[in-house]
Design a protein around this motif. Sequence first.
Motif, PDB file in Angstrom:
ATOM      1  N   ARG A  79     -13.112  -2.005  35.696  1.00 38.29           N
ATOM      2  CA  ARG A  79     -14.608  -0.490  35.460  1.00 38.29           C
ATOM      3  C   ARG A  79     -15.697  -0.510  36.369  1.00 38.29           C
ATOM      4  N   ALA A 133     -13.483   1.704  27.042  1.00 36.10           N
ATOM      5  CA  ALA A 133     -14.866   1.520  26.606  1.00 36.10           C
ATOM      6  C   ALA A 133     -14.858   0.067  26.180  1.00 36.10           C
ATOM      7  N   GLY A 134     -16.001  -0.853  26.126  1.00 36.94           N
ATOM      8  CA  GLY A 134     -16.065  -1.719  25.529  1.00 36.94           C
ATOM      9  C   GLY A 134     -16.598  -2.661  26.577  1.00 36.94           C
ATOM     10  N   ASP A 135     -17.088  -3.596  25.807  1.00 40.14           N
ATOM     11  CA  ASP A 135     -17.483  -5.014  27.206  1.00 40.14           C
ATOM     12  C   ASP A 135     -16.443  -5.206  27.277  1.00 40.14           C
ATOM     13  N   ALA A 136     -15.078  -5.741  26.741  1.00 44.84           N
ATOM     14  CA  ALA A 136     -13.971  -6.807  27.550  1.00 44.84           C
ATOM     15  C   ALA A 136     -13.360  -6.287  28.143  1.00 44.84           C
ATOM     16  N   ALA A 142     -14.768  -4.503  31.198  1.00 38.50           N
ATOM     17  CA  ALA A 142     -15.861  -4.355  32.147  1.00 38.50           C
ATOM     18  C   ALA A 142     -15.685  -4.935  32.943  1.00 38.50           C
ATOM     19  N   PRO A 143     -14.780  -6.105  32.866  1.00 35.78           N
ATOM     20  CA  PRO A 143     -14.225  -6.658  34.546  1.00 35.78           C
ATOM     21  C   PRO A 143     -13.123  -5.862  35.284  1.00 35.78           C
TER      22      PRO A 143
END
Length: 276
Positions: A29, A21-24, A26-27
């Motif tokens: 995911r 989870a979380g934006d960090a 995202a690459p």
Amino acid sequence: MIVDAHHHLWDPAVRTYPWMAGDALAPIRRAYTLADLRVAAGDRVGATVLVQTVSSVTETEEFLATAEASAGLVAGVVGWVDLTRPDVDVELDRLRAGPLVGVRHQVEDEPDPDWLLRDEVTRGLADLGARGLAYDILVRAPQRAAALATVRRCDDVRFVIDHAGKPAIGSGEWEPWASWIVAMARCEGVVCKLSGLITEAVWDDWDATRIRPYAEHVLSAFGADRVMFGSDWPVCELAGCYRDVLALTDELLAGCTAIERAAVLGGTARRVYALP
């Protein structure tokens, strides 16, 4: 040929990965498949160990099937079972029908830093050791003391430290990590993975010079015959590609003998995980 003793596969369309989870994150995911692994690893990697990503027996079963269908590339699976269940021995025997070589639990995410010391976990570890399976230790600083106490009281189990115990390289952590590594190395049944270090450093600002002291400390404490290479792909892609990790490892092992390099790059993993 290199044995990559630590990598993952996953598909967020199939299941949820709480740690992702979380934006960090995202690459990474997205789905990573066996075909992606073949491309990323290239022709230097001859065998791998596929490691669990969630607390799911279903995932373990899927990974065992993937290994069987990989034409020898995935030589073993470090899966997940609930070590606290009373019939964990039955579950382990069922899963050992496939290429299960070890078990891991994401202890770093447990709210109780002493989770490893629970009586039911100790019992499960004993069942693991009795079957010749390894246990991968995934901890950060809060759980390291419990991990040390665990390996000292479970001397019939082969333990593998994932990612060198996750030293916080980005913030400059040295102690108490360094002393913990020495203490763990004094326990004969413990080996250590030289893996996951670039994502413990600053993701967009790391180099071999900053990571070398941590790698050299691990090699000095354990010796090359108790250290194994792992790419930690695709988590590593947060900071660098698979080939970046291979290049870094080559640089970190430049001062080793040919025999030492052979141990880190394959021999240790084959022995500890009893790979074919």
